[in-house]
Write a protein that holds these residues in place. Structure first.
Motif, mmCIF file in Angstrom:
data_model
loop_
_atom_site.group_PDB
_atom_site.id
_atom_site.type_symbol
_atom_site.label_atom_id
_atom_site.label_comp_id
_atom_site.label_asym_id
_atom_site.label_seq_id
_atom_site.Cartn_x
_atom_site.Cartn_y
_atom_site.Cartn_z
ATOM 1 N N PRO A 248 -10.215 26.289 45.885
ATOM 2 C CA PRO A 248 -10.849 27.465 46.476
ATOM 3 C C PRO A 248 -11.140 28.521 45.415
ATOM 4 O O PRO A 248 -10.430 28.627 44.406
ATOM 5 C CB PRO A 248 -9.805 27.954 47.483
ATOM 6 C CG PRO A 248 -8.947 26.766 47.769
ATOM 7 C CD PRO A 248 -8.905 25.985 46.491
ATOM 8 N N ALA A 249 -12.180 29.282 45.626
ATOM 9 C CA ALA A 249 -12.543 30.341 44.688
ATOM 10 C C ALA A 249 -11.366 31.291 44.475
ATOM 11 O O ALA A 249 -10.662 31.655 45.421
ATOM 12 C CB ALA A 249 -13.748 31.108 45.218
ATOM 13 N N GLY A 250 -11.140 31.647 43.221
ATOM 14 C CA GLY A 250 -10.077 32.586 42.904
ATOM 15 C C GLY A 250 -8.715 31.950 42.750
ATOM 16 O O GLY A 250 -7.718 32.660 42.545
#
Length: 390
Positions: A248-250
């Motif tokens: 997931p992003a981040g």
């Protein structure tokens, strides 16, 4: 040519090195490999890593062969502690704040588990004795709050093999618990097939410092197939190499396969040494079955020579109830004078070691029968000095 002639730098033919369970001698090719690592660095400078990674893969192949698992994902480390820490850091100790182990684990696990207990993690230590029921009792201690079981396949103090670990694996599978098996004192003296042992879903940690003659810096962690689901908190930048899993992003991304549990920059000399020694073992026919044959003979010879001394059990004795195949690669003698006897033996040129009341004699393939019987005869002499009237 005798095997001892390949170990001229360690002078194994001239010394009574009964420390094979702790640090076996290195064959002469290990020195050649260390020089090769230096020469590659001098020639290629920072481009040496391509050559070094070939040696790392040779080490992984050697581990796969030892485990009978040709497709295994194998993470490498300089010592077992760093690998165990990466494994522990991947566990969800918030929702499953419980670890199960034994009171007979080596210090790299023992100390870390003790510190985690101080920090609030519930650590259950199952008594190793009686060993015959140890696996059954560990399995009974596993519940759905248990994050992992940490257990050795051969106990480092007594050389006793732990039977029935497949029952522990089954208990772990039924509760979603991870199983970490320390096989350090098995590989190189007792053949291991993970499928035959019922350990295909287990994590397996070990190293080459002892029976494999690879020296320091050659430790490994075999990852089970479901390792792709775990994200170790303790992670090095090498874990970003290769094909990254989707994240997931981040969030921090991890590589697939063995690099998922990788560390960071290391000294590759150890892997050069490992690659050459693994090839040497292959050339000499030192396969796991052959090494087991040698080990059973040597340990049996030591046990028989000890019994022939006729020393009183009150001073020093051994386990005579367990069959020969129930042990790993060294002979443990039980004595309240272990440290004194070890020191006295060393003064007479016989190198052993002691752990509390355990005096350990570790043979190795390059030692002769005469060397083993001579070492035990010296024990008889130094033990006589501790007896009344000695």
């Amino acid at each position: 040519m005798s095997l001892a002639e390949h170990y001229t730098r360690f002078r194994v033919a001239d010394r009574l090195l009964l420390t094979g369970h702790s640090h076996q001698a290195w064959p002469d090719v290990a020195r050649e490999a260390a020089l090769e690592a230096y020469d590659d660095a001098a020639l290629a400078v920072d481009e040496k890593w391509g050559r070094a990674l070939e040696r790392a893969e040779r080490l992984r192949d050697g581990v796969r062969a030892l485990l009978g698992d040709p497709a295994a994902a194998v993470a490498l480390g300089t010592n077992t502690h760093e690998l165990v820490v990466r494994f522990l850091s991947a566990l969800d100790l918030r929702s499953r704040p419980r670890l199960v182990s034994t009171d007979g684990e080596f210090h790299s696990a023992r100390r870390q588990l003790d510190r985690l207990a101080e920090a609030g993690v519930e650590v259950v230590k199952v008594a190793t004795e009686p060993v015959a029921t140890l696996a059954e009792r560990i399995a009974a201690a596993v519940d759905d709050r248990t994050a992992a079981v940490v257990v050795s396949s051969v106990l480092f103090e007594t050389s006793r093999r732990v039977p029935g670990l497949d029952a522990v694996a089954a208990a772990c599978a039924s509760t979603g618990t991870e199983l970490l098996v320390d096989a350090y004192h098995q590989l190189g003296v007792v053949p291991l097939s993970l499928s035959d042992a019922g350990l295909t879903d287990a994590w397996v940690v070990g190293g080459g410092y002892k029976y494999l003659q690879l020296g320091e810096g050659n430790c490994f962690l075999r990852l089970p197939g479901h390792a792709e689901d775990l994200r170790p908190v303790v992670t090095g930048w090498y874990a970003e190499f290769g094909d990254l899993s989707e994240a997931p992003a981040g969030t921090v991304a991890y590589a697939r396969g063995s690099d998922r549990f990788a560390g960071s920059t290391y000294d590759p000399t150890s892997h050069y040494r490992a690659a050459r020694v693994l090839d040497f073992f292959a050339e000499q026919g030192l396969t796991p079955p052959r090494l087991r044959e040698i080990s059973l003979h040597q340990r049996g010879l030591l046990a028989s020579a000890f019994d022939a001394l006729g020393l009183p059990d009150s001073l020093v004795t051994r386990d005579r109830d367990t069959p020969a195949d129930g042990f790993g690669g060294f002979l443990t003698l039980f004595t309240p004078e272990a440290a004194r006897l070890q020191a006295a033996l060393a003064e007479r040129g016989v190198l052993t070691d002691s752990r509390g009341p355990h005096l350990r004699f570790g043979p190795a393939p390059y030692l002769t029968d005469d060397q083993l019987t001579t070492a035990m005869a010296v024990l008889g002499e130094v033990a006589a000095d501790l007896m009344p009237g000695g």
